[in-house]
Design an enzyme around this catalytic site. Structure first.
Site, short mmCIF file in Angstrom:
data_model
loop_
_atom_site.label_atom_id
_atom_site.label_comp_id
_atom_site.label_asym_id
_atom_site.label_seq_id
_atom_site.Cartn_x
_atom_site.Cartn_y
_atom_site.Cartn_z
N TYR A 1 0.81 -1.22 0.00
CA TYR A 1 0.00 0.00 0.00
C TYR A 1 0.84 1.27 0.00
O TYR A 1 0.28 2.37 -0.09
CB TYR A 1 -0.92 0.02 1.22
CG TYR A 1 -1.88 -1.13 1.27
CD1 TYR A 1 -2.94 -1.21 0.37
CD2 TYR A 1 -1.75 -2.15 2.21
CE1 TYR A 1 -3.84 -2.27 0.40
CE2 TYR A 1 -2.63 -3.22 2.25
CZ TYR A 1 -3.68 -3.28 1.35
OH TYR A 1 -4.56 -4.32 1.38
N HIS B 1 -4.64 6.04 -1.77
CA HIS B 1 -5.40 5.89 -0.53
C HIS B 1 -4.53 6.22 0.70
O HIS B 1 -5.06 6.44 1.79
CB HIS B 1 -5.92 4.45 -0.43
CG HIS B 1 -7.23 4.33 0.28
ND1 HIS B 1 -8.14 5.35 0.42
CD2 HIS B 1 -7.79 3.25 0.92
CE1 HIS B 1 -9.20 4.92 1.10
NE2 HIS B 1 -9.01 3.67 1.41
#
Length: 202
Positions: free
Chosen positions: A29, A34
């Site tokens: 990630y 995000h």
């Protein structure tokens, strides 16, 4: 630009503010859209010469002083949709009201390079903010929404989009934005959120 921005290596007195960057832990990630909250907080810690190397409150923390205000920097490691577990634990420990918890997170309704500051309000569909509001029972969190751009087309998978990486051209827009986020936070901890909104709201 940062003439009013003072930092100190001596952290005296109680924690006054918690500054939260939302994201997902894990290498897969890193630097995704995000994770704008994490990216913003890492940049802030670097600017403040603040080491974020302690694990507490289900997250990674750093202790710093901004304009004479002692602040806790917090990156929850609970995954985005459980961010409230980390945030409310830190709030309870330091007895910090929602008005003194600044939350930084991504917003698909804003273009890359844009930001929007709000004094309080609903979660706007952002799962991390949704969980913070749910577990705290309050919407009174100042927040900085960081633009990650709209989906390339309406049928594009939302999860795939928010977990994608910024293009090289988009990264060039992020650098000045990160400076503005640090500057905005310094105004907010000085109780000048109106000034921050006037300066930086897109």
């Amino acid at each position: 630009m940062f003439s009013h921005f003072k930092k100190s290596s001596v952290n005296a007195g109680p924690i006054e503010y918690i500054i939260v960057g939302l994201g997902n832990p894990g290498r897969e990630y890193e630097n995704t859209r995000h994770n704008c909250g994490f990216i913003s907080l890492d940049y802030m810690a670097e600017r403040l010469n603040c080491k974020m190397n302690k694990i507490k409150f289900k997250g990674t923390i750093g202790d710093c002083t901004i304009n004479g205000h002692r602040c806790l920097l917090l990156k929850p490691s609970t995954y985005m949709n459980l961010s409230g577990q980390s945030v409310t634990e830190a709030m309870r420990f330091y007895k910090i009201p929602p008005q003194n918890v600044i939350v930084i997170f991504d917003d698909i309704s804003l273009d890359v390079g844009k930001m929007r500051i709000r004094r309080k309000g609903s979660d706007g569909g952002q799962k991390g903010m949704q969980n913070i509001i749910y577990l705290s029972g309050s919407q009174d969190f100042p927040r900085i929404k960081v633009g990650i751009g709209k989906k390339p087309h309406p049928d594009y998978d939302l999860k795939k989009w928010v977990l994608s990486h910024f293009s090289n051209d988009e990264k060039k827009l992020l650098d000045p934005l990160l400076d503005n986020i640090v500057d905005a936070v310094s105004h907010i901890v000085d109780n000048n959120i109106d000034k921050a909104m006037n300066l930086y709201n897109s």
